[in-house]
Design an enzyme around this catalytic site. Structure first.
Site, PDB file in Angstrom:
ATOM      1  N   HIS A  19      -9.324   1.182  12.285  1.00  0.00           N
ATOM      2  CA  HIS A  19      -8.511   1.896  11.287  1.00  0.00           C
ATOM      3  C   HIS A  19      -7.410   2.732  11.965  1.00  0.00           C
ATOM      4  O   HIS A  19      -7.318   3.944  11.760  1.00  0.00           O
ATOM      5  CB  HIS A  19      -9.403   2.795  10.400  1.00  0.00           C
ATOM      6  CG  HIS A  19      -8.753   3.115   9.075  1.00  0.00           C
ATOM      7  ND1 HIS A  19      -9.438   3.152   7.890  1.00  0.00           N
ATOM      8  CD2 HIS A  19      -7.463   3.401   8.749  1.00  0.00           C
ATOM      9  CE1 HIS A  19      -8.609   3.464   6.897  1.00  0.00           C
ATOM     10  NE2 HIS A  19      -7.402   3.615   7.407  1.00  0.00           N
ATOM     11  N   ARG A  33      -7.374  -1.698   2.513  1.00  0.00           N
ATOM     12  CA  ARG A  33      -8.708  -1.094   2.477  1.00  0.00           C
ATOM     13  C   ARG A  33      -9.724  -2.237   2.518  1.00  0.00           C
ATOM     14  O   ARG A  33      -9.531  -3.271   1.863  1.00  0.00           O
ATOM     15  CB  ARG A  33      -8.925  -0.269   1.204  1.00  0.00           C
ATOM     16  CG  ARG A  33      -8.226   1.083   1.192  1.00  0.00           C
ATOM     17  CD  ARG A  33      -8.836   2.072   2.180  1.00  0.00           C
ATOM     18  NE  ARG A  33      -8.212   3.399   2.144  1.00  0.00           N
ATOM     19  CZ  ARG A  33      -7.248   3.823   2.963  1.00  0.00           C
ATOM     20  NH1 ARG A  33      -6.775   3.015   3.894  1.00  0.00           N
ATOM     21  NH2 ARG A  33      -6.752   5.048   2.858  1.00  0.00           N
TER      22      ARG A  33
HETATM   23  P1  NDP Z   1       1.882   2.302  -2.409  1.00  0.00           P
HETATM   24  O1  NDP Z   1       1.070   3.066  -3.371  1.00  0.00           O
HETATM   25  O2  NDP Z   1       3.253   2.778  -2.072  1.00  0.00           O
HETATM   26  O3  NDP Z   1       2.026   0.781  -2.891  1.00  0.00           O
HETATM   27  C1  NDP Z   1       0.956   0.055  -3.366  1.00  0.00           C
HETATM   28  C2  NDP Z   1       1.425  -1.363  -3.667  1.00  0.00           C
HETATM   29  O4  NDP Z   1       0.306  -2.123  -4.130  1.00  0.00           O
HETATM   30  C3  NDP Z   1       2.485  -1.393  -4.765  1.00  0.00           C
HETATM   31  O5  NDP Z   1       3.415  -2.417  -4.515  1.00  0.00           O
HETATM   32  C4  NDP Z   1       1.654  -1.722  -5.990  1.00  0.00           C
HETATM   33  O6  NDP Z   1       2.367  -2.375  -7.024  1.00  0.00           O
HETATM   34  C5  NDP Z   1       0.628  -2.659  -5.397  1.00  0.00           C
HETATM   35  N1  NDP Z   1      -0.562  -2.713  -6.253  1.00  0.00           N
HETATM   36  C6  NDP Z   1      -1.414  -1.713  -6.575  1.00  0.00           C
HETATM   37  N2  NDP Z   1      -2.370  -2.156  -7.410  1.00  0.00           N
HETATM   38  C7  NDP Z   1      -2.112  -3.465  -7.619  1.00  0.00           C
HETATM   39  C8  NDP Z   1      -2.726  -4.476  -8.386  1.00  0.00           C
HETATM   40  N3  NDP Z   1      -3.807  -4.217  -9.134  1.00  0.00           N
HETATM   41  N4  NDP Z   1      -2.174  -5.702  -8.373  1.00  0.00           N
HETATM   42  C9  NDP Z   1      -1.073  -5.963  -7.649  1.00  0.00           C
HETATM   43  N5  NDP Z   1      -0.441  -5.057  -6.888  1.00  0.00           N
HETATM   44  C10 NDP Z   1      -0.950  -3.826  -6.878  1.00  0.00           C
HETATM   45  O7  NDP Z   1       0.990   2.178  -1.079  1.00  0.00           O
HETATM   46  P2  NDP Z   1       1.480   2.063   0.439  1.00  0.00           P
HETATM   47  O8  NDP Z   1       2.332   0.861   0.584  1.00  0.00           O
HETATM   48  O9  NDP Z   1       2.018   3.347   0.903  1.00  0.00           O
HETATM   49  O10 NDP Z   1       0.071   1.861   1.162  1.00  0.00           O
HETATM   50  C11 NDP Z   1      -0.781   0.773   0.828  1.00  0.00           C
HETATM   51  C12 NDP Z   1      -2.181   1.067   1.316  1.00  0.00           C
HETATM   52  O11 NDP Z   1      -2.245   0.990   2.748  1.00  0.00           O
HETATM   53  C13 NDP Z   1      -2.703   2.474   1.044  1.00  0.00           C
HETATM   54  O12 NDP Z   1      -3.135   2.608  -0.292  1.00  0.00           O
HETATM   55  C14 NDP Z   1      -3.851   2.580   2.019  1.00  0.00           C
HETATM   56  O13 NDP Z   1      -5.029   2.091   1.412  1.00  0.00           O
HETATM   57  C15 NDP Z   1      -3.437   1.648   3.160  1.00  0.00           C
HETATM   58  N6  NDP Z   1      -3.172   2.360   4.405  1.00  0.00           N
HETATM   59  C16 NDP Z   1      -3.850   1.959   5.528  1.00  0.00           C
HETATM   60  C17 NDP Z   1      -3.628   2.567   6.740  1.00  0.00           C
HETATM   61  C18 NDP Z   1      -4.296   2.077   7.977  1.00  0.00           C
HETATM   62  O14 NDP Z   1      -4.184   2.718   9.029  1.00  0.00           O
HETATM   63  N7  NDP Z   1      -4.986   0.952   7.936  1.00  0.00           N
HETATM   64  C19 NDP Z   1      -2.684   3.690   6.863  1.00  0.00           C
HETATM   65  C20 NDP Z   1      -2.007   4.014   5.625  1.00  0.00           C
HETATM   66  C21 NDP Z   1      -2.268   3.379   4.443  1.00  0.00           C
HETATM   67  P3  NDP Z   1       3.614  -1.656  -7.763  1.00  0.00           P
HETATM   68  O15 NDP Z   1       4.746  -1.724  -6.745  1.00  0.00           O
HETATM   69  O16 NDP Z   1       3.857  -2.494  -8.928  1.00  0.00           O
HETATM   70  O17 NDP Z   1       3.190  -0.241  -8.053  1.00  0.00           O
END
Ligand code: NDP
Length: 309
Positions: free
Chosen positions: A272, A224
């Protein structure tokens, strides 16, 4: 018979209804055009519905966010007190992995330099580096981040990843915590941002954090926009501290025409599109979530409002 309403500004109900009906044959499908009695609706499939949308469904039991990132939904002040489930879509994972592999490879193989040379009709030889000499840092090791990190490692890149909780992934150096982030940044040639937007990640990559990257490193943001402080990003790209960036997400989308990023030679902008939902592949888990919630159990892939993703 599950009664499901659909609203999306991106996806078509004509794609979703048959996909979901394959797994829920007795589905009662409602759209804005064919709403029926809203009091009967038990589940909503939604992507950025208008303010006040949920209030019409007093019997709602589940909201399915039609995407992976739930920040837009969680940021609303009109959310019903029901479980929220996000998509976990193998088709979306593959699309995202293809974008990340492309973007990392573009930087690792010096493609922007060749594109610029071609425009000058110049045969500019840059000796290729072995892939393991390119250190890739992936921030976020969730459904999308872990798959991309593993694909990059399988190609031969040296990959480290960072997440909120400790993780273990084959072939990936997994780090967590602020010290882990700092260590990762200091040893990264291409940084890939795959974090959700939450209170903890907004502005995480500020000028100070970006300054930890080796001079000339590249940045890929598919998470994001606001996770990276945009003014600091522009300044780092201008000064050469960052060598280049591939950006799919921004503070404001569409990116305004006057934005300085548009004119930067070392930036590739995509609107995006890194990944999208593939209804046929997401539908089995959506159907299972609906069945579970109607049976009084939690859905699959439940979003935790407290942690913001
Ligand atoms: P998930 O919710 O499956 O995973 C999020 C990851 O980020 C996890 O590993 C989590 O850690 C980590 N995380 C969250 N908060 C923190 C923090 N404060 N510090 C460190 N690590 C953190 O998300 P996805 O992998 O499915 O997707 C990631 C993002 O990709 C989505 O939230 C969305 O914003 C973006 N996206 C973009 C698209 C595009 O077209 N550009 C399409 C789809 C998604 P932990 O494993 O410990 O929970």
């Amino acid at each position: 018979m599950p009664v499901v309403a659909f609203h999306s500004s991106l996806d078509s109900p004509a794609d979703w209804e048959p996909a979901l009906r394959r797994h829920l044959p007795d589905l009662d499908w409602r759209t804005d055009e064919r709403p029926g009695d809203p009091a009967e609706v038990q589940a909503v499939l939604a992507w950025k519905p208008p303010p006040g949308y949920f209030a019409r469904f007093p019997g709602l039991r589940l909201v399915v966010n039609l995407g992976a990132g739930a920040d837009a939904l969680l940021g609303r002040d009109d959310l019903p007190a029901v479980p929220i489930s996000r998509l976990n879509d193998p088709g979306m994972v593959r699309l995202m992995t293809s974008y990340v592999v492309f973007a990392v490879t573009r930087h690792a193989r010096d493609i922007p330099a060749f594109e610029a040379a071609q425009r000058r009709r110049e045969w500019r030889y840059i000796h290729p580096r072995p892939l393991d000499a390119c250190r890739v840092g992936v921030l976020g090791l969730g459904e999308l981040g872990a798959a991309a990190a593993l694909a990059l490692a399988a190609m031969g890149y040296t990959v480290r990843g960072w997440s909120r909780s400790p993780k273990s992934l084959p072939g990936i150096g997994c780090l967590h915590g602020e010290a882990g982030l700092r260590a990762l940044l200091a040893a990264t040639d291409v940084l890939v941002v795959m974090l959700p937007l939450t209170g903890a990640t907004r502005g995480l990559l500020d000028a100070g954090m970006l300054a930890l990257l080796p001079r000339g490193a590249a940045l890929v943001n598919v998470g994001r926009g606001p996770v990276v402080a945009e003014a600091a990003l522009v300044e780092a790209l201008r000064s050469g501290r960052l060598g280049g960036a591939t950006l799919d997400v921004f503070d404001r989308e569409p990116l305004p025409p006057e934005h300085p990023l548009w004119a930067m030679e070392n930036v590739l902008i995509t609107p995006h599109i890194a990944s999208i939902t593939v209804p046929g592949e997401a539908a089995p888990d959506v159907a299972e979530s609906i069945r579970r919630v109607l049976a009084g159990r939690p859905p699959l892939h439940e979003v935790q409002a407290g942690r913001g993703y």
